[in-house]
Design an enzyme around this catalytic site. Sequence first.
Site, mmCIF file in Angstrom:
data_model
loop_
_atom_site.group_PDB
_atom_site.id
_atom_site.type_symbol
_atom_site.label_atom_id
_atom_site.label_comp_id
_atom_site.label_asym_id
_atom_site.label_seq_id
_atom_site.Cartn_x
_atom_site.Cartn_y
_atom_site.Cartn_z
ATOM 1 N N SER A 193 8.545 -6.951 4.891
ATOM 2 C CA SER A 193 8.014 -7.252 4.593
ATOM 3 C C SER A 193 6.295 -7.709 4.769
ATOM 4 O O SER A 193 5.782 -7.567 4.151
ATOM 5 C CB SER A 193 8.146 -8.757 3.327
ATOM 6 O OG SER A 193 8.770 -8.405 2.557
ATOM 7 N N LYS A 238 4.320 -5.164 2.612
ATOM 8 C CA LYS A 238 2.762 -5.971 2.504
ATOM 9 C C LYS A 238 1.563 -5.977 3.537
ATOM 10 O O LYS A 238 -0.041 -6.398 1.888
ATOM 11 C CB LYS A 238 3.451 -6.831 1.530
ATOM 12 C CG LYS A 238 4.213 -6.740 0.899
ATOM 13 C CD LYS A 238 5.233 -7.836 0.343
ATOM 14 C CE LYS A 238 6.421 -7.372 -0.707
ATOM 15 N NZ LYS A 238 7.283 -7.184 0.079
ATOM 16 N N SER A 298 5.175 -12.635 -1.884
ATOM 17 C CA SER A 298 6.240 -11.634 -1.454
ATOM 18 C C SER A 298 6.409 -10.813 -2.518
ATOM 19 O O SER A 298 7.424 -10.041 -2.225
ATOM 20 C CB SER A 298 6.847 -12.113 -0.499
ATOM 21 O OG SER A 298 7.287 -10.446 0.421
#
Length: 403
Positions: free
Chosen positions: A73, A76, A139
Amino acid sequence: MKNIITPRLLRRLTLSSIWVIGIVGGSCAANLSLTIMIPHIPKIDAESYILIDYNSGKVLAEKNADVRRDPASLTKMMTSYVISKAIQEGKIKLNDLVTINKDAWATGNPIFQGSSLMFLKPGDRVPVSLLNRGIILESGNDACVAMADYIAGSQDVFVEMMNHYVNVLGLKNTHFSTVHGLDSPEQFTSARDMAMIGQALIRDIPQEYSTYKEKEFTFNNIRQMNRNGLLWDKDLNVDGIKTGHTKSAGYNLVVSATEGPMRLISVILGGHSIQGRENESRKLLIWGFRFFETVMPLKADKKFTTARVWFGDTDNVTLGVDNDAYLTIPRGRIKDLKLTYVLNDHELYAPLDKYQSLGVITVQLDDEIIEQRQLIVLNEVKKGNLLKRVVDYFKLIFNHYFN
């Protein structure tokens, strides 16, 4: 033409005396500096890591910093960067309403099962501002897909935009193939590249970056906490950035923290637990803040020195640098810095253009060069009138005769 100036002397000397100084700090200061010790980098339990000074870019600690690993993640960070650049450029607005499509359906898309979500539903109309916060704070993989569709029309095109910024930022070991970071064999990054993305977030989109320090976010009556546990650390002033985890990536964490004028960015890739990635990040940050400091011995467009100019509309030109010079040095050593400047020519003749380079400034610590900057013209010098040029001609002859 070579000149040596210490920060202490800069405060004390007149411009006329700068030309003739060539010194180092006194023996007492030199002896004191020998007592300042920087301990070894703490042992960090992670596959790769890096610690950098945000302002100077100096790497304070690293291990396998260029080895390619799964970002999870942390992807992101680039997703939100692309979104924020689109907002900056006026392509979209924060209050735009985004219609959620089926591919961003939180519970109806198999790839999202067990992952971080904002819990969007098809047909929802959600403002860009909330979706971006959902990406940063929760997230939300579903929010990434919704924003990719809205900005680029498809995830594939949005990924192209992400990789465009990979090239713009000069990242050498990063390639994205998803908008959310779920495992993909064609997706990779490195600790060094993630630190550089962190720098870009803070530098290029400061208003959006401020969201990264928020500790919680509620959407559709679902309250979720920021997964960056160091935001609650009482010994560190942490204001970002992002966590990531998949089975292949391990536990990743990018953290930025400040102490006075100093900002550090740490990256942990391939940690072994949530608590572990936080503990190892904490070790790096505390070590960096305790034993180093950020200083700025040269400030953009501020006078560093002056030099004599012949045949101009003025007798002196003001010299300095065009960008702030941030340095990371061992804490307590600023008094030992030596600033040396060398002019390209022994005599300067008008005209001189603003920002024209006339020499080099060198910064040394313990006789080691730690920074060099171009010495530039801060005020344009035009040719003087005929009388001024004639007077200068005879002055220059007189000067050559006696020197």
